[in-house]
Write a protein that holds these residues in place. Structure first.
Motif, PDB file in Angstrom:
ATOM      1  N   MET A 151      46.134  45.285  34.658  1.00 30.53           N
ATOM      2  CA  MET A 151      44.513  44.479  33.621  1.00 30.53           C
ATOM      3  C   MET A 151      43.969  45.018  34.780  1.00 30.53           C
ATOM      4  O   MET A 151      42.685  44.850  34.190  1.00 30.53           O
ATOM      5  CB  MET A 151      45.066  43.561  33.071  1.00 30.53           C
ATOM      6  CG  MET A 151      46.045  43.862  31.212  1.00 30.53           C
ATOM      7  SD  MET A 151      46.121  41.859  30.442  1.00 30.53           S
ATOM      8  CE  MET A 151      44.270  42.535  30.651  1.00 30.53           C
ATOM      9  N   THR A 152      44.012  44.598  36.191  1.00 29.55           N
ATOM     10  CA  THR A 152      42.740  44.463  37.319  1.00 29.55           C
ATOM     11  C   THR A 152      42.560  45.346  37.056  1.00 29.55           C
ATOM     12  O   THR A 152      41.492  45.638  37.248  1.00 29.55           O
ATOM     13  CB  THR A 152      43.662  43.991  37.744  1.00 29.55           C
ATOM     14  OG1 THR A 152      44.933  44.987  38.902  1.00 29.55           O
ATOM     15  CG2 THR A 152      44.589  42.834  38.217  1.00 29.55           C
ATOM     16  N   ARG A 153      42.260  46.853  36.343  1.00 35.73           N
ATOM     17  CA  ARG A 153      41.956  48.035  36.916  1.00 35.73           C
ATOM     18  C   ARG A 153      40.883  47.697  35.239  1.00 35.73           C
ATOM     19  O   ARG A 153      39.514  48.657  35.791  1.00 35.73           O
ATOM     20  CB  ARG A 153      42.675  49.277  36.289  1.00 35.73           C
ATOM     21  CG  ARG A 153      43.286  49.618  34.830  1.00 35.73           C
ATOM     22  CD  ARG A 153      43.980  50.755  34.520  1.00 35.73           C
ATOM     23  NE  ARG A 153      44.720  51.141  33.218  1.00 35.73           N
ATOM     24  CZ  ARG A 153      45.608  50.486  32.442  1.00 35.73           C
ATOM     25  NH1 ARG A 153      46.543  49.606  33.515  1.00 35.73           N
ATOM     26  NH2 ARG A 153      46.023  50.675  31.367  1.00 35.73           N
ATOM     27  N   TYR A 154      40.491  46.800  34.650  1.00 37.85           N
ATOM     28  CA  TYR A 154      40.079  46.952  33.472  1.00 37.85           C
ATOM     29  C   TYR A 154      39.160  45.749  33.815  1.00 37.85           C
ATOM     30  O   TYR A 154      37.924  45.153  33.298  1.00 37.85           O
ATOM     31  CB  TYR A 154      39.381  45.750  32.162  1.00 37.85           C
ATOM     32  CG  TYR A 154      41.033  47.497  31.884  1.00 37.85           C
ATOM     33  CD1 TYR A 154      40.593  48.097  31.627  1.00 37.85           C
ATOM     34  CD2 TYR A 154      42.841  47.310  31.364  1.00 37.85           C
ATOM     35  CE1 TYR A 154      41.318  49.508  30.942  1.00 37.85           C
ATOM     36  CE2 TYR A 154      43.371  47.860  31.081  1.00 37.85           C
ATOM     37  CZ  TYR A 154      42.642  49.308  30.298  1.00 37.85           C
ATOM     38  OH  TYR A 154      44.022  50.196  29.934  1.00 37.85           O
ATOM     39  N   GLY A 155      39.014  45.063  35.717  1.00 38.64           N
ATOM     40  CA  GLY A 155      37.872  43.908  35.699  1.00 38.64           C
ATOM     41  C   GLY A 155      38.849  42.535  35.670  1.00 38.64           C
ATOM     42  O   GLY A 155      37.246  41.668  36.150  1.00 38.64           O
ATOM     43  N   VAL A 156      39.533  42.473  35.111  1.00 36.23           N
ATOM     44  CA  VAL A 156      40.310  41.092  33.995  1.00 36.23           C
ATOM     45  C   VAL A 156      39.870  39.907  35.443  1.00 36.23           C
ATOM     46  O   VAL A 156      39.448  38.340  35.174  1.00 36.23           O
ATOM     47  CB  VAL A 156      40.661  41.435  33.617  1.00 36.23           C
ATOM     48  CG1 VAL A 156      40.175  42.063  32.094  1.00 36.23           C
ATOM     49  CG2 VAL A 156      41.925  41.962  33.694  1.00 36.23           C
ATOM     50  N   PRO A 161      36.299  33.630  38.559  1.00 31.81           N
ATOM     51  CA  PRO A 161      35.112  33.050  39.597  1.00 31.81           C
ATOM     52  C   PRO A 161      34.142  33.812  38.340  1.00 31.81           C
ATOM     53  O   PRO A 161      33.284  32.054  39.192  1.00 31.81           O
ATOM     54  CB  PRO A 161      35.217  34.361  40.258  1.00 31.81           C
ATOM     55  CG  PRO A 161      36.552  35.161  40.535  1.00 31.81           C
ATOM     56  CD  PRO A 161      37.495  35.278  38.950  1.00 31.81           C
ATOM     57  N   ALA A 162      34.188  33.996  38.023  1.00 30.59           N
ATOM     58  CA  ALA A 162      32.707  34.173  37.129  1.00 30.59           C
ATOM     59  C   ALA A 162      32.349  32.493  36.337  1.00 30.59           C
ATOM     60  O   ALA A 162      31.123  32.527  35.891  1.00 30.59           O
ATOM     61  CB  ALA A 162      32.749  35.292  35.485  1.00 30.59           C
ATOM     62  N   ILE A 165      31.602  30.456  39.182  1.00 28.44           N
ATOM     63  CA  ILE A 165      30.348  30.053  39.102  1.00 28.44           C
ATOM     64  C   ILE A 165      29.327  29.277  37.959  1.00 28.44           C
ATOM     65  O   ILE A 165      27.955  28.971  38.288  1.00 28.44           O
ATOM     66  CB  ILE A 165      30.045  31.376  38.976  1.00 28.44           C
ATOM     67  CG1 ILE A 165      30.359  32.023  40.728  1.00 28.44           C
ATOM     68  CG2 ILE A 165      27.815  31.770  39.351  1.00 28.44           C
ATOM     69  CD1 ILE A 165      29.784  33.895  40.842  1.00 28.44           C
ATOM     70  N   MET A 166      30.051  29.695  37.105  1.00 29.86           N
ATOM     71  CA  MET A 166      28.795  28.849  35.635  1.00 29.86           C
ATOM     72  C   MET A 166      29.328  27.738  35.895  1.00 29.86           C
ATOM     73  O   MET A 166      28.202  26.971  34.910  1.00 29.86           O
ATOM     74  CB  MET A 166      29.390  29.344  34.593  1.00 29.86           C
ATOM     75  CG  MET A 166      28.801  29.020  32.779  1.00 29.86           C
ATOM     76  SD  MET A 166      29.259  28.982  31.492  1.00 29.86           S
ATOM     77  CE  MET A 166      31.007  28.244  31.823  1.00 29.86           C
ATOM     78  N   LEU A 167      30.381  27.054  36.029  1.00 32.55           N
ATOM     79  CA  LEU A 167      30.566  25.145  36.523  1.00 32.55           C
ATOM     80  C   LEU A 167      29.783  24.821  37.497  1.00 32.55           C
ATOM     81  O   LEU A 167      29.294  23.636  36.583  1.00 32.55           O
ATOM     82  CB  LEU A 167      31.790  25.263  36.800  1.00 32.55           C
ATOM     83  CG  LEU A 167      33.263  25.587  35.351  1.00 32.55           C
ATOM     84  CD1 LEU A 167      34.267  24.750  35.972  1.00 32.55           C
ATOM     85  CD2 LEU A 167      32.622  24.928  33.769  1.00 32.55           C
TER      86      LEU A 167
END
Length: 219
Positions: A151-156, A161-162, A165-167
């Motif tokens: 599934m990492t090929r989809y950038g999940v 990290p996102a 960053i929001m927190l």
């Protein structure tokens, strides 16, 4: 519960990814939710699955899990002053379900309500959503197994990290107070490239604490 909903966007793909990897390593679909339910900390779970072997190297797994989860000691310490009015059994129960996201949102809630006590309802609402979402989707990832593929090929893998960053954005109090974050990040990256294993976690944490103490003393 409403506050926790945006975080579920990150929990769903990561839960599917972890469950899928665990089954590929030899876990049964029953053992996957046992892993994720008894150790509610995604980073150490991914590390444990990555190091899993048959027979498992118990001491190695325990050591890496402790290193990665060592940040929870400090996270629990920051909440301790707000929990003193609660019975000890309830404190231990609440801390069992504490993960990075629950901790950060709880501190943000306390900051937004100055002078107010720790809200067990707010903490519980976040925990119910995140904990059961993690449990359900790691199980589903294990159930589907190899069907999901890499599934990492989809950038999940950028989902967590996102989220952090929001927190951090929600905890922003000015450039001066962000200095410990930058030092912690720099030291963690450096140690990650220089030393094998998960030593970058305690190294980055301690560097951030020392910097924070110096910043506070110099203020």
């Amino acid at each position: 519960m409403k506050t926790s909903l945006p975080l579920l966007i990150a929990f769903v793909p990561f839960g599917l990814l972890l469950g899928s990897r665990a089954v590929q390593k030899g876990f049964s679909i029953v053992e996957v939710p046992l892993l994720t339910g008894l150790n509610f900390a995604g980073g150490s779970e991914f590390a444990a699955v990555g190091l899993w072997s048959i027979p498992p190297a118990i001491l190695l797994l325990a050591g890496v899990t402790f290193l990665i989860n060592s940040r929870h000691i400090l996270m629990g310490a920051t909440l301790a002053p707000h929990l003193r009015h609660l019975p000890r059994w309830k404190i231990f129960l609440l801390l069992f379900f504490m993960c990075d996201e629950v901790w950060a949102l709880t501190l943000a809630d306390l900051h937004d309500r100055p002078g107010c006590r720790f809200s067990t309802g707010f903490y519980g609402g976040i925990t119910v959503c995140l904990y059961f979402c993690w449990l359900i989707f790691t199980f589903m990832g294990g159930y589907t197994g190899n069907l999901l593929g890499d599934m990492t090929r989809y950038g999940v893998d950028m989902a967590f990290p996102a989220v952090f960053i929001m927190l951090l954005k929600g905890m922003w109090k000015g450039a001066r107070n962000a200095l410990p974050w930058c030092v912690s990040l720099g030291v963690a990256v450096l140690v990650y490239h220089l030393l094998p294993g998960a030593w970058y976690v305690p190294a980055g944490t301690l560097a951030g604490i020392i910097t924070a103490l110096l910043v506070v003393r110099g203020a």
